[in-house]
Design an enzyme around this catalytic site. Structure first.
Site, PDB file in Angstrom:
ATOM      1  N   THR A  87      14.244  28.528  26.576  1.00  0.00           N
ATOM      2  CA  THR A  87      15.271  27.330  26.262  1.00  0.00           C
ATOM      3  C   THR A  87      14.842  26.165  25.508  1.00  0.00           C
ATOM      4  O   THR A  87      14.032  25.122  26.135  1.00  0.00           O
ATOM      5  CB  THR A  87      16.336  27.071  26.797  1.00  0.00           C
ATOM      6  N   LYS A 162      23.412  28.579  22.635  1.00  0.00           N
ATOM      7  CA  LYS A 162      22.829  28.165  24.630  1.00  0.00           C
ATOM      8  C   LYS A 162      22.436  26.609  24.714  1.00  0.00           C
ATOM      9  O   LYS A 162      23.455  26.492  25.536  1.00  0.00           O
ATOM     10  CB  LYS A 162      20.760  28.816  24.464  1.00  0.00           C
ATOM     11  N   LYS A 237      17.132  19.264  31.145  1.00  0.00           N
ATOM     12  CA  LYS A 237      16.421  19.274  30.055  1.00  0.00           C
ATOM     13  C   LYS A 237      17.660  20.027  29.152  1.00  0.00           C
ATOM     14  O   LYS A 237      17.680  20.110  28.127  1.00  0.00           O
ATOM     15  CB  LYS A 237      15.559  20.731  30.747  1.00  0.00           C
TER      16      LYS A 237
END
Length: 289
Positions: A87, A162, A237
């Protein structure tokens, strides 16, 4: 297929092991982690990708992905597909894909949802960006490691999906934890709260599949002392990536921004590092408004 796998951490190791268990020849590399069952450990990243039909990467951030891509792209055979499951920011995903295609390789960005449990069980969801032909090549491997793979569009589209998905997840987990903390203070039994919300308009994945209250709903990290299935620092994050992306395109995401601030406080100023992202519940229950 012959598969290279770079990054054998909490997510990459079970993913690579599942590919090996399905009969594929998997060679892996990691700077620290041991080889999972069935995976041959290479001495370097370039050795791991030599002769591979598909190379997977599962890495911590965009800069590390760029650095690793610079090493392995020249070592990959013509026609192979580089599939990044990390990611990372959309710009890094697109830059790596462009570099791969420039040398005759296929390229996909394919971040995952499902956490370590999904990686071990082979039930991940893959959100994939890149060419249709590359997606078709790797799809049988996605089917081994996961239960769903959605081709979202061109390079970067998987990371975009995502980022949006996890912004929703961060916001709904905070709201779920706040609601349980409020229910506690109102004297409402947690099980009764779950029974109502899980079958009515408050339904969400955070409530129904990953309930943050111990002993309520399906087994979740809350039942294991909030040891992470998905760590709070990883949610921080991902929310940071969502806000970076929102700023780059001028999108207004006030709830995403507030969730980012809440997780930043939890991880960097409180005791959230190393806990599951659902450990927001004891955080809220310990507070008075």
């Amino acid at each position: 297929m012959k598969i290279g796998f770079i990054g054998l951490g909490n997510m990459g190791a079970p993913m690579a092991a599942n590919l090996a268990a399905a009969g594929h020849q998997v060679t892996g590399f990691d700077t620290a982690a041991p080889a999972p069952a069935g995976v041959t450990l290479a001495a370097s990243a370039t050795e791991a990708v030599s002769g591979a039909d598909v190379v997977f990467t599962m890495l911590p951030n965009g800069q590390i992905l760029r650095d690793v891509a610079d090493q392995i792209i020249p070592a990959m055979q013509q026609g192979a597909v580089l599939c990044d499951c990390s990611t990372v920011d959309v710009d890094s995903a697109r830059a790596v894909a462009q570099a791969a295609r420039a040398t005759g390789l296929g390229a996909l960005d394919a971040p995952v949802s499902g956490g370590t449990g999904g990686a071990q069980a082979g039930t991940l969801t893959f959100m994939v960006g890149g060419a249709e032909a590359d997606f078709a090549t790797v799809q049988p491997l996605f089917a081994i490691m996961g239960q769903t793979a959605v081709h979202c569009g061109d390079s970067g589209a998987g990371q975009a999906a995502k980022i949006c998905n996890n912004m929703i997840l961060g916001v709904t987990m905070i709201a779920t934890c706040e609601a349980f903390a409020l229910a506690d203070k109102l004297g409402l039994d947690r099980q009764k709260m779950f029974d109502v919300v899980s079958t009515s308009s408050g339904y969400s994945w955070s409530m129904n599949a990953y309930c943050p209250a111990p002993g309520v709903g399906p087994v979740s990290p809350a039942d294991n002392g909030y040891k992470p299935g998905f760590a709070a620092e990883l949610m921080l994050k991902d929310l940071g990536l969502s806000q970076q992306a929102a700023e780059s395109v001028g999108a207004e995401t006030p709830m995403g921004a507030l969730a980012h601030q809440q997780y930043d406080d939890f991880v960097t100023r409180e005791d959230g590092r190393g806990q599951d992202f659902s450990a927001m519940l004891p955080r809220f229950t310990a507070r008075n408004g």
